[in-house]
Design a protein around this motif. Structure first.
Motif, PDB file in Angstrom:
ATOM      1  N   MET A   1       0.859  -1.178   0.000  1.00  0.00           N
ATOM      2  CA  MET A   1       0.000   0.000   0.000  1.00  0.00           C
ATOM      3  C   MET A   1       0.899   1.233   0.000  1.00  0.00           C
ATOM      4  SD  MET A   1      -1.828  -2.631   1.072  1.00  0.00           S
ATOM      5  CE  MET A   1      -1.635  -2.964   2.802  1.00  0.00           C
ATOM      6  N   THR A   2       0.504   2.280  -0.713  1.00  0.00           N
ATOM      7  CA  THR A   2       1.389   3.424  -0.927  1.00  0.00           C
ATOM      8  C   THR A   2       0.727   4.716  -0.464  1.00  0.00           C
ATOM      9  OG1 THR A   2       2.268   2.311  -2.885  1.00  0.00           O
ATOM     10  CG2 THR A   2       2.786   4.644  -2.626  1.00  0.00           C
TER      11      THR A   2
ATOM     12  N   VAL B   1      -6.369  11.462  -5.656  1.00  0.00           N
ATOM     13  CA  VAL B   1      -5.876  10.342  -6.455  1.00  0.00           C
ATOM     14  C   VAL B   1      -7.018   9.390  -6.788  1.00  0.00           C
ATOM     15  CG1 VAL B   1      -3.557  10.399  -5.448  1.00  0.00           C
ATOM     16  CG2 VAL B   1      -5.273   8.899  -4.465  1.00  0.00           C
ATOM     17  N   ASP B   2      -6.857   8.692  -7.872  1.00  0.00           N
ATOM     18  CA  ASP B   2      -7.742   7.580  -8.220  1.00  0.00           C
ATOM     19  C   ASP B   2      -7.072   6.297  -7.765  1.00  0.00           C
ATOM     20  OD1 ASP B   2      -9.735   9.142  -9.422  1.00  0.00           O
ATOM     21  OD2 ASP B   2      -8.606   9.222 -11.309  1.00  0.00           O
ATOM     22  N   THR B   3      -7.828   5.455  -7.072  1.00  0.00           N
ATOM     23  CA  THR B   3      -7.236   4.277  -6.467  1.00  0.00           C
ATOM     24  C   THR B   3      -8.292   3.181  -6.372  1.00  0.00           C
ATOM     25  OG1 THR B   3      -6.064   3.489  -4.508  1.00  0.00           O
ATOM     26  CG2 THR B   3      -7.683   5.206  -4.137  1.00  0.00           C
ATOM     27  N   ARG B   4      -8.083   2.198  -5.492  1.00  0.00           N
ATOM     28  CA  ARG B   4      -9.080   1.142  -5.270  1.00  0.00           C
ATOM     29  C   ARG B   4      -8.972   0.634  -3.838  1.00  0.00           C
ATOM     30  NH1 ARG B   4      -6.730  -4.160  -8.550  1.00  0.00           N
ATOM     31  NH2 ARG B   4      -4.590  -4.046  -7.760  1.00  0.00           N
TER      32      ARG B   4
ATOM     33  N   LEU C   1      -6.806   1.624   1.351  1.00  0.00           N
ATOM     34  CA  LEU C   1      -6.693   1.854  -0.084  1.00  0.00           C
ATOM     35  C   LEU C   1      -5.321   1.423  -0.592  1.00  0.00           C
ATOM     36  CD1 LEU C   1      -8.223   5.454  -0.226  1.00  0.00           C
ATOM     37  CD2 LEU C   1      -9.418   3.276  -0.576  1.00  0.00           C
ATOM     38  N   GLU C   2      -5.269   1.069  -1.862  1.00  0.00           N
ATOM     39  CA  GLU C   2      -3.985   0.681  -2.456  1.00  0.00           C
ATOM     40  C   GLU C   2      -3.037   1.874  -2.502  1.00  0.00           C
ATOM     41  OE1 GLU C   2      -2.200  -1.630  -6.378  1.00  0.00           O
ATOM     42  OE2 GLU C   2      -4.246  -0.863  -6.420  1.00  0.00           O
ATOM     43  N   THR C   3      -3.575   3.036  -2.902  1.00  0.00           N
ATOM     44  CA  THR C   3      -2.812   4.284  -2.905  1.00  0.00           C
ATOM     45  C   THR C   3      -3.665   5.333  -2.204  1.00  0.00           C
ATOM     46  OG1 THR C   3      -1.830   3.704  -5.032  1.00  0.00           O
ATOM     47  CG2 THR C   3      -1.662   6.002  -4.351  1.00  0.00           C
ATOM     48  N   THR C   4      -3.075   6.074  -1.291  1.00  0.00           N
ATOM     49  CA  THR C   4      -3.881   7.055  -0.559  1.00  0.00           C
ATOM     50  C   THR C   4      -3.142   8.380  -0.408  1.00  0.00           C
ATOM     51  OG1 THR C   4      -5.074   7.528   1.486  1.00  0.00           O
ATOM     52  CG2 THR C   4      -3.068   6.222   1.692  1.00  0.00           C
TER      53      THR C   4
ATOM     54  N   THR D   1     -12.142   7.530  -5.919  1.00  0.00           N
ATOM     55  CA  THR D   1     -11.481   8.828  -5.977  1.00  0.00           C
ATOM     56  C   THR D   1     -11.327   9.320  -4.550  1.00  0.00           C
ATOM     57  OG1 THR D   1     -12.401   9.356  -8.149  1.00  0.00           O
ATOM     58  CG2 THR D   1     -11.599  11.194  -6.819  1.00  0.00           C
TER      59      THR D   1
END
Length: 882
Positions: A466-467, A476-479, A498-501, A552
């Motif tokens: 996770m980043t 950011v757009d993430t999942r 989230l995978e990217t936050t 988002t």
């Protein structure tokens, strides 16, 4: 004979030669993990790796970890000192494999280190392996048994129960079978007489577990189901204290060079000798030697004693040590702080934080000791009151009731055994069952207040990492990676990962971000962002219908900007304080949110107004210079060489963020968010300075728009006061008003004293003989309850035997004072406090108390004050029974 330092170094070098990376100990205080107060095992800092939330930086590591076990599942506090091997603070030597080697290598290396390097005789060693558990459908650990069979006789490989040989982090989380290594330290004759096999895990003080090899294979879910971990790991733990005892051939951990310097120093301070036995004196020596280590290491790592949470645990440990030297060594003055010098010197090469903070530690601990010694004195007086009270039921059964015993524990810090000891000296027992009932009530209240129901994670996407991108991006757009529900205090929330936050998780004193998550067509408000170990968790009030949809993530930019201004200002404040007050100043805590900044620093005196003004001016000077805030990521050692400040109690990785605001002024290691230039802070103003603990001062301040509004309000108030006072210099006008007020108060006090003296003369003339004593009973007019008391004490020297009952209507509230002379109280078997509580307070619908010869009461009903006087008159005349 190897010293403790050589034993520790040998362990680390052995595993370094086995391709392990040696990592530093994590702080003993735990941050960003709601399940722990303190590091209680070597694996705590690697928890996220075991859970699969974070990839390992190295596949093999080893270290010596500072640990504390005094709360929750691992609660050894009351056993410490009474035996020779339990401790609060201890060092855990450990080696780990993260998905690399497993049982065969871990077992072979453990055997090699113990028998070939440390040269423990093989005939004194036994091992246990998990013997299986039918209820959980767990098979015996045949793999570990086979590995051990290559090194040790099969009759020395013993099956163990789930309790002894299946390690679990808690009710949920990583777990797996473990293999313990036990050493038989008895003499050859004793070993010949009784087979050591019979004494393993039987509580024998000389047949002890020395090393535990945990093989993590499962993750226990909330429903108890064991789910295989993504990768299998090795987690080993060997208590340095026990290892040193074995290798130095001692029968007690306290006879090793880890503790003897402290014990010898305590002997010098007390003039007493430690004999190593079971006497109260010997127990006290062990308690002091153990507890001072725990207290110093936790305070050095950032946890100050307090009345709540982890701080309360430290205070309990400290108070237990004080209680032992107070009760059993006859020491009535602070003692523990005098042991800091030898303790710091002992650990300087391995944990230098003690040596670097010696003065601070001494100040905090001495103040804590002094405060508790005063409390002990108050508690002893409370017990004296209890024993001297004329309670019929107490006289019958000679028992300290459970509620009183719990009051002594809860209010005065008296553990039950201290109450029991003092009671026994007076021929009393303690209602321990009643004490237990009161204790359970408190635990139930605490449990209900903190009860949390946490569900298992629901995994949506299985990702390796996770980043966090919030240093540069706020949108950011993430999942979604995973989520779970959590219910606390009847409030339902959800935790989303989230995978990217872009959301910053609360840590380092900076609060977590708020904002929104748009998951598909569902908009969720992020009310807070937390950091659990290295996992960033977004708190929301609900979830989306389709959690697989794209996300988002948007941070509230305005709040973040205000928070960044306050955080950057704390760095400038820290540097400015060092310049104004001295280099001894170090940060001891902070709070940074969008509204305010709070900064705690080590300093031994109140910071003067002039010093605050200089500090504030220096910070604003740096803001006006509009210095670029330079942030770089560097290897930790390189950053420290640059002069970057590292905070005690923080866990830093091999690579760190270095925040520089003028390399000649402020360089700090920091993971928080900051403005681009100091000019963006706008304005800095200090709003308050206060004491927060011994040797710790707290500064509160504002920046930016909040600071401007604060200054504007102050200017407006200044103008209004000037106009109100019709003075160009309102400060001088206020000083004159205060002088006039003081003079008037002095005149009023003199007038009141004169009136009270006149009333006293009048009352003395009204005294009437009653049953061989002088009786005065009146409802009088006085300004306050204290005047009633003064009247009684003014009347006292005018009579030999007497009884005074004075009552007053104080603006609709009843006040009563009763005074008897010692001889009357004894001859008539009277107790002023008892009369007040049982006879008078009910009449005025109130309460009261006091001593045997003087007591007071207050109440709501003024209509029966005359009846109060008459009641006392009848009691003194012998016409009324008690």
């Amino acid at each position: 004979m190897m010293t403790a330092a050589e034993i520790r170094r040998t362990f680390l070098e052995f595993f370094q030669n086995k391709s392990h990376t040696i990592v530093p100990s994590a702080p003993i205080t735990v941050k960003n993990d709601p399940t722990l107060m303190f590091t209680n095992a070597g694996m705590n800092q690697f928890k996220d790796i075991f859970l699969g939330n974070k990839p390992p930086a190295c596949p093999r590591v080893a270290d010596t970890q500072k640990c504390l076990r005094v709360s929750g599942k691992h609660n050894d506090l009351e056993e410490v000192g009474t035996d020779t091997y339990h401790h609060t603070m201890f060092e855990m030597l450990g080696n780990w494999s993260f998905g690399d080697y497993f049982k065969e290598e871990a077992i072979a290396w453990a055997w090699e280190l113990l028998t070939e390097v440390y040269q423990i005789p093989k005939e004194q060693l036994y091992v246990t392996v998990f013997g299986g558990d039918e209820k959980e459908n767990l098979s015996p650990d045949q793999e570990a048994r086979a590995c051990w069979g290559k090194h040790i006789a099969r009759d020395r490989i013993l099956p163990g129960s789930k309790k002894d040989n299946f390690w679990e982090m808690g009710d949920t989380g990583p777990c797996g079978p473990c293999s313990e290594i036990h050493v038989d330290c008895r003499s050859a004759a004793e070993r010949e007489e009784t087979d050591g096999r019979e004494l393993v895990n039987a509580g024998h003080p000389q047949v002890i577990e020395i090393w535990n090899l945990v093989f993590m294979e499962f993750n226990r879910l909330n429903d108890g189901v064991l789910k295989p971990l993504p990768a299998r790991h090795v987690d080993t733990g060997m208590g340095l204290e026990r290892l040193v005892r074995v290798l130095q051939g001692k029968n007690s951990n306290y006879d090793t060079d880890l503790f003897t310097p402290l014990i010898r120093h305590t002997e010098k301070l007390t003039g007493l000798k430690y004999a190593g036995g079971d006497s109260n004196t010997d127990v006290a020596f062990r308690v002091i030697a153990d507890h001072v280590r725990a207290i110093c290491f936790t305070i050095a790592d950032g946890q100050l004693p307090s009345n709540t949470g982890a701080g309360y645990v430290i205070r309990r440990i400290l108070r237990r040590a004080v209680r032992y030297y107070f009760s059993f060594l006859g020491i009535k003055a602070p003692l523990l702080y005098k042991l800091i010098d030898p303790l710091a010197a002992q650990f300087d090469n391995v944990f230098p934080g003690l040596e670097q903070q010696k003065d601070f530690l001494k100040k905090v601990i001495m103040e804590e000791e002094s405060g508790f010694l005063r409390t002990l004195d108050s508690g002893m007086k409370r017990m004296e009151e209890y024993f001297s009270g004329d309670r019929k039921e107490q006289a019958l059964d000679k028992t300290v009731d459970g509620r009183t015993a719990f009051e002594l524990y809860d209010t005065f810090g008296f553990p039950l055994d201290l109450t029991r000891l003092i009671a026994r000296e007076r021929g009393y027992l303690v209602d321990e069952k009643g004490f237990g009932v009161e204790m359970q009530k408190q635990k139930n209240r605490s449990r209900q207040a903190t009860a949390t129901d946490t569900e298992d994670w629901v995994t949506i996407h299985d990702v390796p990492r996770m980043t966090f991108v919030g240093y540069d991006d706020l949108l950011v757009d993430t999942r979604v990676v995973k989520y779970r529900g959590i219910t606390s205090k009847n409030r339902r929330q959800y935790q989303i990962v989230l995978e990217t936050t872009p959301f910053y998780g609360e840590s380092g004193g900076q609060v977590g971000d708020t904002g929104t998550l748009m998951i598909g067509n569902t908009r969720l408000e992020v009310t807070d962002t937390k950091k659990e170990n290295d996992l960033i968790i977004h708190l929301t009030g609900g979830i989306a219908e389709d959690m697989h949809a794209g996300v988002t993530a948007r941070v509230d930019a305005e709040k973040r900007l205000r928070t960044m201004s306050n955080h950057s200002a704390t760095h400038l404040l820290h540097a400015a304080l060092k310049e104004v007050l001295g280099k001894h100043v170090n940060q001891k805590g902070s709070l940074v949110n969008p509204e305010v900044l709070r900064f705690d620093v080590s300093h031994f005196a109140k910071i003067s107004d002039q010093q605050l003004h200089e500090t504030e001016s220096l910070v604003n000077e740096k803001i006006r210079e509009n210095i670029p805030v330079v942030i770089r990521e560097l290897p930790k050692q390189e950053a420290l060489k640059l002069g970057a400040m590292a905070l005690f109690g923080e866990k830093y990785g091999d690579r760190v963020r270095v925040v520089t605001m003028d390399p000649r002024f402020s360089i700090e290691l920091c993971g928080g968010t900051h403005v681009g230039h100091t000019g963006m802070i706008g304005l800095f103003t200090i709003t308050s300075e206060s004491a927060v603990a011994a040797g710790v001062r707290r500064i509160e301040a504002l920046t930016g728009g909040a600071a401007i509004r604060y200054v504007t309000d102050k200017i407006t108030q200044h103008k209004a006061i000037s106009e109100l006072l019709k003075a160009k210099e309102p400060l001088k006008a206020v000083e004159k008003l205060l002088e006039d007020k003081a003079a008037l108060e002095k005149q009023a006090a003199a007038s009141a004293a004169k009136e009270l003296s006149r009333l006293s003369d009048m009352l003395a003339k009204s005294a009437e003989p009653l049953g061989g004593l002088s009786f005065i009973g009146k409802v009088v007019e006085v300004p306050d309850a204290d005047a009633l008391k003064q009247l009684c004490f003014q009347l006292k020297p005018r009579f030999t035997t007497y009884g005074f009952i004075l009552a007053a209507d104080l603006q609709g509230k009843a006040a009563v004072a009763l005074m008897l002379d010692d001889a009357t109280a004894a001859e008539k078997n009277l107790d002023a406090a008892g009369i007040i509580r049982e006879k008078l307070a009910p009449l005025i619908r109130g309460g009261g108390g006091g001593q045997k010869t003087f007591a007071t009461a207050g109440g709501k009903d003024i209509s029966r004050l005359g009846e109060v006087v008459e009641t006392v008159k009848n009691i003194l005349a012998g016409r009324a029974s008690l």
